[in-house]
Design a protein around this motif. Sequence first.
Motif, mmCIF file in Angstrom:
data_model
loop_
_atom_site.group_PDB
_atom_site.id
_atom_site.type_symbol
_atom_site.label_atom_id
_atom_site.label_comp_id
_atom_site.label_asym_id
_atom_site.label_seq_id
_atom_site.Cartn_x
_atom_site.Cartn_y
_atom_site.Cartn_z
ATOM 1 N N GLN A 83 0.838 -1.196 0.000
ATOM 2 C CA GLN A 83 0.000 0.000 0.000
ATOM 3 C C GLN A 83 0.881 1.257 0.000
ATOM 4 O O GLN A 83 2.001 1.248 0.513
ATOM 5 C CB GLN A 83 -0.930 -0.003 1.222
ATOM 6 C CG GLN A 83 -1.859 -1.206 1.293
ATOM 7 C CD GLN A 83 -2.759 -1.343 0.083
ATOM 8 O OE1 GLN A 83 -3.095 -0.353 -0.576
ATOM 9 N NE2 GLN A 83 -3.164 -2.577 -0.219
ATOM 10 N N TYR A 125 -12.150 -3.044 -3.225
ATOM 11 C CA TYR A 125 -12.156 -2.005 -2.188
ATOM 12 C C TYR A 125 -11.072 -2.303 -1.150
ATOM 13 O O TYR A 125 -10.346 -1.399 -0.712
ATOM 14 C CB TYR A 125 -13.533 -1.959 -1.541
ATOM 15 C CG TYR A 125 -13.637 -1.052 -0.337
ATOM 16 C CD1 TYR A 125 -13.633 0.325 -0.478
ATOM 17 C CD2 TYR A 125 -13.741 -1.589 0.947
ATOM 18 C CE1 TYR A 125 -13.728 1.164 0.635
ATOM 19 C CE2 TYR A 125 -13.844 -0.766 2.067
ATOM 20 C CZ TYR A 125 -13.828 0.605 1.900
ATOM 21 O OH TYR A 125 -13.925 1.440 2.996
ATOM 22 N N ARG A 128 -7.540 -1.676 -2.612
ATOM 23 C CA ARG A 128 -7.424 -0.356 -3.264
ATOM 24 C C ARG A 128 -7.209 -0.506 -4.780
ATOM 25 O O ARG A 128 -6.257 0.015 -5.361
ATOM 26 C CB ARG A 128 -6.283 0.473 -2.686
ATOM 27 C CG ARG A 128 -6.546 1.061 -1.305
ATOM 28 C CD ARG A 128 -6.264 0.072 -0.197
ATOM 29 N NE ARG A 128 -6.115 0.739 1.105
ATOM 30 C CZ ARG A 128 -5.886 0.081 2.240
ATOM 31 N NH1 ARG A 128 -5.768 -1.243 2.242
ATOM 32 N NH2 ARG A 128 -5.766 0.742 3.377
ATOM 33 N N PHE A 169 -15.771 5.333 -3.709
ATOM 34 C CA PHE A 169 -14.926 4.292 -4.287
ATOM 35 C C PHE A 169 -15.349 4.033 -5.731
ATOM 36 O O PHE A 169 -16.542 3.880 -6.025
ATOM 37 C CB PHE A 169 -15.033 3.012 -3.463
ATOM 38 C CG PHE A 169 -14.326 1.830 -4.064
ATOM 39 C CD1 PHE A 169 -12.951 1.841 -4.257
ATOM 40 C CD2 PHE A 169 -15.039 0.697 -4.445
ATOM 41 C CE1 PHE A 169 -12.295 0.756 -4.811
ATOM 42 C CE2 PHE A 169 -14.396 -0.395 -4.997
ATOM 43 C CZ PHE A 169 -13.020 -0.359 -5.180
#
Length: 463
Positions: A83, A125, A128, A169
């Motif tokens: 991430q 989701y 990401r 999102f």
Amino acid sequence: MTTDSLVGGVGPEKLLTPVLSDTWDAQRPWSLETYRSHDGYQGLAAALRMPPDDVIALVKEAGLRGRGGAGFPTGMKWQFIPQGDGKPHYLVVNADESEPGTCKDIPLLFANPHALIEGMVIASYAIRCNHAFIYLRGEVVPVLRRLHAAVADAYAAGLLGKDIQGSGFDLDITVHAGAGAYICGEETALLDSLEGRRGQPRLRPPFPAIAGLYACPTVVNNVESIASVPAILHRGKEWFRSMGSEKSPGFTLYSLSGHVTNPGQYEAPLGITLRQLLEMSGGVREGHRLKFWTPGGSSTPMFTDEHLDVPLDYEGVGAAGSMLGTKALQVFDETTCVVRAVTRWTEFYAHESCGKCTPCREGTYWLVQLMRRIEAGEGTQSDLDKLLDIADNIFGKSFCALGDGAASPITSSLQYFRDEYEQHIAQRGCPFDPAASTVWAGRQPGINGTAAHQPAQEKGVLA
């Protein structure tokens, strides 16, 4: 095709856990309306109320393991995605169902495509990801059309696209039809194919989680793995863990085919046994007995009637000397020639080898030559040792698992049925020849008159 043909015979309700297959007998089960009437997209609503890392943690704590063959923990695979790296992240769903005997993902997609779509939104989701892909086996055109229609319905309902359900999102899904190569079921070969190149396995490391699709972090999951996620988010990890075994929790689809009274899909907890599944399916066809079976498709070492009570979970099957794989339970009765069945499987793997690595490319070719020679009654005792030697040179030494899959039927069949191979050699022919064998005495005509010479056929799933 009706949804009635998708579900196997009726069995004791306490042994079945209809979750993914719960809507298969409903009116228009593939529609968004039917899916929503059965708590569809409730799992997504729950996920969007949570931080992405908490979604990953929940799936990990639930113990969901990949349903595509290896059984790797799904949540852990999601957690490997780095991430804050500034790169796009991708989710790729492997719907290139090609393993002989495996027929679970295609009926699932045909009858309940929104379970996959909801699972993909949740997974995207969590990691990401803003662009996800479905890599579908291209021959199943009806499923391709149904997937395209379901994705369009999800866009129209605000479940895909920009600002999903007001969450901020965004996610797009692309449905890609492959060209029918078995090797593209291997995740890195699939990624090469998706990028427009010839489907061949990649050298690892780097693994897809670091450098996958377009050299970006990528999660590759099986259809059933992703489709199982919404129920976990909606009903909770404790509910999921209440089924199955401690290390293999949850429900799964078992594809029961071959010489059984009622072949089909049986959704049950992990850890159920073939004996229980046969009780639900009416048993081996009338007048016959079980000879051998595969626990996870033809690439997994075969079992015999001695293994009827092996728990069909990852640990139980592994401890017994095979792999749960895709849970493709192919059942063969005593009229089946083991040598003929293994020869047909070996021919398949030789045909589908991509040729990238020498052990698989050369080894599968020579396995076919030896198997054909033995089957035709032209083999020698030394050929049996040659088979094992070549299988040993392939197993664990090829670029991907295709080589292992080609070697497993050879080694396991020689382990349990070496006498049958020796009969072919000693009698200079197949002891199951209908013109010479007492095995066929009194057999009624049917299945082209030579069913014993053919591997069991999958029935009904896309008939």
